[in-house]
Design a protein around this motif. Structure first.
Motif, PDB file in Angstrom:
ATOM      1  N   MET A  84     -20.355 -11.893   1.829  1.00  0.00           N
ATOM      2  CA  MET A  84     -21.188 -11.616   3.013  1.00  0.00           C
ATOM      3  C   MET A  84     -20.349 -11.632   4.270  1.00  0.00           C
ATOM      4  O   MET A  84     -20.500 -10.798   5.129  1.00  0.00           O
ATOM      5  CB  MET A  84     -22.283 -12.684   3.095  1.00  0.00           C
ATOM      6  N   GLN A  85     -19.437 -12.600   4.348  1.00  0.00           N
ATOM      7  CA  GLN A  85     -18.558 -12.686   5.513  1.00  0.00           C
ATOM      8  C   GLN A  85     -17.803 -11.369   5.715  1.00  0.00           C
ATOM      9  O   GLN A  85     -17.648 -10.899   6.827  1.00  0.00           O
ATOM     10  CB  GLN A  85     -17.563 -13.825   5.304  1.00  0.00           C
ATOM     11  N   LYS A  86     -17.353 -10.800   4.602  1.00  0.00           N
ATOM     12  CA  LYS A  86     -16.577  -9.563   4.680  1.00  0.00           C
ATOM     13  C   LYS A  86     -17.427  -8.426   5.236  1.00  0.00           C
ATOM     14  O   LYS A  86     -16.985  -7.666   6.082  1.00  0.00           O
ATOM     15  CB  LYS A  86     -16.070  -9.203   3.278  1.00  0.00           C
ATOM     16  N   ILE A  87     -18.653  -8.329   4.762  1.00  0.00           N
ATOM     17  CA  ILE A  87     -19.542  -7.276   5.249  1.00  0.00           C
ATOM     18  C   ILE A  87     -19.794  -7.451   6.741  1.00  0.00           C
ATOM     19  O   ILE A  87     -19.694  -6.506   7.515  1.00  0.00           O
ATOM     20  CB  ILE A  87     -20.882  -7.289   4.473  1.00  0.00           C
ATOM     21  N   LEU A  88     -20.088  -8.672   7.135  1.00  0.00           N
ATOM     22  CA  LEU A  88     -20.386  -8.917   8.544  1.00  0.00           C
ATOM     23  C   LEU A  88     -19.197  -8.605   9.435  1.00  0.00           C
ATOM     24  O   LEU A  88     -19.351  -8.090  10.527  1.00  0.00           O
ATOM     25  CB  LEU A  88     -20.824 -10.372   8.742  1.00  0.00           C
TER      26      LEU A  88
ATOM     27  N   ASN B  26     -17.007  -6.388   9.009  1.00  0.00           N
ATOM     28  CA  ASN B  26     -16.674  -4.963   9.043  1.00  0.00           C
ATOM     29  C   ASN B  26     -17.710  -4.130   9.788  1.00  0.00           C
ATOM     30  O   ASN B  26     -17.592  -2.916   9.853  1.00  0.00           O
ATOM     31  CB  ASN B  26     -16.537  -4.415   7.614  1.00  0.00           C
ATOM     32  N   LEU B  27     -18.695  -4.789  10.341  1.00  0.00           N
ATOM     33  CA  LEU B  27     -19.731  -4.045  11.055  1.00  0.00           C
ATOM     34  C   LEU B  27     -19.225  -3.587  12.414  1.00  0.00           C
ATOM     35  O   LEU B  27     -18.400  -4.236  13.034  1.00  0.00           O
ATOM     36  CB  LEU B  27     -20.960  -4.931  11.247  1.00  0.00           C
ATOM     37  N   VAL B  28     -19.767  -2.477  12.855  1.00  0.00           N
ATOM     38  CA  VAL B  28     -19.443  -2.013  14.200  1.00  0.00           C
ATOM     39  C   VAL B  28     -20.717  -1.957  15.034  1.00  0.00           C
ATOM     40  O   VAL B  28     -21.826  -1.839  14.514  1.00  0.00           O
ATOM     41  CB  VAL B  28     -18.762  -0.620  14.186  1.00  0.00           C
ATOM     42  N   CYS B  29     -20.522  -2.026  16.323  1.00  0.00           N
ATOM     43  CA  CYS B  29     -21.629  -1.993  17.269  1.00  0.00           C
ATOM     44  C   CYS B  29     -22.299  -0.617  17.243  1.00  0.00           C
ATOM     45  O   CYS B  29     -21.613   0.405  17.283  1.00  0.00           O
ATOM     46  CB  CYS B  29     -21.077  -2.288  18.662  1.00  0.00           C
ATOM     47  N   PRO B  30     -23.626  -0.575  17.191  1.00  0.00           N
ATOM     48  CA  PRO B  30     -24.316   0.726  17.170  1.00  0.00           C
ATOM     49  C   PRO B  30     -24.253   1.458  18.511  1.00  0.00           C
ATOM     50  O   PRO B  30     -24.533   2.644  18.577  1.00  0.00           O
ATOM     51  CB  PRO B  30     -25.759   0.350  16.825  1.00  0.00           C
ATOM     52  N   ILE B  31     -23.858   0.744  19.558  1.00  0.00           N
ATOM     53  CA  ILE B  31     -23.804   1.373  20.886  1.00  0.00           C
ATOM     54  C   ILE B  31     -22.417   1.961  21.138  1.00  0.00           C
ATOM     55  O   ILE B  31     -22.266   3.151  21.380  1.00  0.00           O
ATOM     56  CB  ILE B  31     -24.144   0.356  21.994  1.00  0.00           C
TER      57      ILE B  31
ATOM     58  N   LYS C  69     -19.661   1.508  19.017  1.00  0.00           N
ATOM     59  CA  LYS C  69     -18.899   1.684  17.773  1.00  0.00           C
ATOM     60  C   LYS C  69     -17.665   0.782  17.713  1.00  0.00           C
ATOM     61  O   LYS C  69     -16.749   1.022  16.930  1.00  0.00           O
ATOM     62  CB  LYS C  69     -18.463   3.151  17.554  1.00  0.00           C
ATOM     63  N   GLY C  70     -17.657  -0.238  18.552  1.00  0.00           N
ATOM     64  CA  GLY C  70     -16.548  -1.182  18.542  1.00  0.00           C
ATOM     65  C   GLY C  70     -16.800  -2.301  17.545  1.00  0.00           C
ATOM     66  O   GLY C  70     -17.857  -2.374  16.911  1.00  0.00           O
ATOM     67  N   LYS C  71     -15.812  -3.182  17.451  1.00  0.00           N
ATOM     68  CA  LYS C  71     -15.893  -4.286  16.501  1.00  0.00           C
ATOM     69  C   LYS C  71     -16.897  -5.339  16.966  1.00  0.00           C
ATOM     70  O   LYS C  71     -16.959  -5.691  18.142  1.00  0.00           O
ATOM     71  CB  LYS C  71     -14.503  -4.919  16.379  1.00  0.00           C
ATOM     72  N   LEU C  72     -17.680  -5.850  15.998  1.00  0.00           N
ATOM     73  CA  LEU C  72     -18.582  -6.955  16.290  1.00  0.00           C
ATOM     74  C   LEU C  72     -17.946  -8.261  15.853  1.00  0.00           C
ATOM     75  O   LEU C  72     -17.209  -8.306  14.866  1.00  0.00           O
ATOM     76  CB  LEU C  72     -19.915  -6.758  15.570  1.00  0.00           C
ATOM     77  N   HIS C  73     -18.250  -9.321  16.562  1.00  0.00           N
ATOM     78  CA  HIS C  73     -17.666 -10.638  16.287  1.00  0.00           C
ATOM     79  C   HIS C  73     -18.760 -11.567  15.789  1.00  0.00           C
ATOM     80  O   HIS C  73     -19.680 -11.916  16.537  1.00  0.00           O
ATOM     81  CB  HIS C  73     -17.012 -11.202  17.561  1.00  0.00           C
ATOM     82  N   TYR C  74     -18.649 -11.949  14.526  1.00  0.00           N
ATOM     83  CA  TYR C  74     -19.674 -12.778  13.899  1.00  0.00           C
ATOM     84  C   TYR C  74     -19.560 -14.226  14.364  1.00  0.00           C
ATOM     85  O   TYR C  74     -18.477 -14.816  14.309  1.00  0.00           O
ATOM     86  CB  TYR C  74     -19.523 -12.695  12.383  1.00  0.00           C
ATOM     87  N   GLN C  75     -20.669 -14.772  14.822  1.00  0.00           N
ATOM     88  CA  GLN C  75     -20.731 -16.167  15.260  1.00  0.00           C
ATOM     89  C   GLN C  75     -21.547 -16.930  14.217  1.00  0.00           C
ATOM     90  O   GLN C  75     -22.782 -16.937  14.274  1.00  0.00           O
ATOM     91  CB  GLN C  75     -21.404 -16.276  16.634  1.00  0.00           C
ATOM     92  N   SER C  76     -20.856 -17.533  13.258  1.00  0.00           N
ATOM     93  CA  SER C  76     -21.559 -18.135  12.125  1.00  0.00           C
ATOM     94  C   SER C  76     -22.474 -19.282  12.550  1.00  0.00           C
ATOM     95  O   SER C  76     -23.552 -19.466  11.984  1.00  0.00           O
ATOM     96  CB  SER C  76     -20.545 -18.615  11.082  1.00  0.00           C
TER      97      SER C  76
ATOM     98  N   PRO D 272     -27.781  -8.390   9.127  1.00  0.00           N
ATOM     99  CA  PRO D 272     -27.608  -8.095  10.543  1.00  0.00           C
ATOM    100  C   PRO D 272     -28.717  -7.171  11.060  1.00  0.00           C
ATOM    101  O   PRO D 272     -29.052  -6.180  10.411  1.00  0.00           O
ATOM    102  CB  PRO D 272     -26.253  -7.379  10.608  1.00  0.00           C
ATOM    103  N   VAL D 273     -29.272  -7.526  12.193  1.00  0.00           N
ATOM    104  CA  VAL D 273     -30.305  -6.693  12.817  1.00  0.00           C
ATOM    105  C   VAL D 273     -29.654  -5.940  13.971  1.00  0.00           C
ATOM    106  O   VAL D 273     -29.568  -6.434  15.089  1.00  0.00           O
ATOM    107  CB  VAL D 273     -31.479  -7.559  13.319  1.00  0.00           C
ATOM    108  N   LEU D 274     -29.174  -4.752  13.668  1.00  0.00           N
ATOM    109  CA  LEU D 274     -28.414  -3.996  14.670  1.00  0.00           C
ATOM    110  C   LEU D 274     -29.342  -3.069  15.452  1.00  0.00           C
ATOM    111  O   LEU D 274     -29.165  -1.854  15.489  1.00  0.00           O
ATOM    112  CB  LEU D 274     -27.279  -3.213  13.997  1.00  0.00           C
ATOM    113  N   LEU D 275     -30.346  -3.666  16.039  1.00  0.00           N
ATOM    114  CA  LEU D 275     -31.303  -2.908  16.835  1.00  0.00           C
ATOM    115  C   LEU D 275     -31.141  -3.311  18.297  1.00  0.00           C
ATOM    116  O   LEU D 275     -31.245  -4.487  18.636  1.00  0.00           O
ATOM    117  CB  LEU D 275     -32.732  -3.207  16.373  1.00  0.00           C
ATOM    118  N   VAL D 276     -30.907  -2.324  19.122  1.00  0.00           N
ATOM    119  CA  VAL D 276     -30.680  -2.608  20.536  1.00  0.00           C
ATOM    120  C   VAL D 276     -31.905  -3.285  21.150  1.00  0.00           C
ATOM    121  O   VAL D 276     -31.778  -4.184  21.984  1.00  0.00           O
ATOM    122  CB  VAL D 276     -30.344  -1.302  21.282  1.00  0.00           C
ATOM    123  N   ASP D 277     -33.074  -2.895  20.715  1.00  0.00           N
ATOM    124  CA  ASP D 277     -34.302  -3.481  21.271  1.00  0.00           C
ATOM    125  C   ASP D 277     -34.432  -4.965  20.942  1.00  0.00           C
ATOM    126  O   ASP D 277     -35.103  -5.704  21.660  1.00  0.00           O
ATOM    127  CB  ASP D 277     -35.534  -2.740  20.744  1.00  0.00           C
TER     128      ASP D 277
END
Ligand SMILES: [Zn+2]
Length: 61
Positions: free
Chosen positions: A1-5, A7-12, A14-21, A42-47
């Motif tokens: 799971m850590q690996k998936i998190l 590797n996610l990018v920001c939907p706005i 497209k940059g790297k996201l930083h997971y805060q466990s 991850p809930v990658l919804l801007v709203d």
């Protein structure tokens, strides 16, 4: 799971996201925004995102 998190990018920007466990959030420092992680999904919804505080922004790593 850590690996998936990590590797996610920001939907706005497209940059790297930083997971805060400890907070279960994904931070985008470019947009100064935090996305929720609910039950490891991850809930990658801007709203549903919140703005980062100045303190969180200054303590970025
Ligand atoms: Zn972004």
């Amino acid at each position: 799971m850590q690996k998936i998190l990590s590797n996610l990018v920001c939907p706005i920007c497209k940059g790297k996201l930083h997971y805060q466990s400890e907070r279960q959030e994904l931070f985008c420092y470019f947009d100064k925004i935090a996305f929720n992680v609910v039950n490891d999904i991850p809930v990658l919804l801007v709203d549903d995102a919140r703005k980062l505080t100045e303190e969180e922004w200054e303590n970025r790593r």
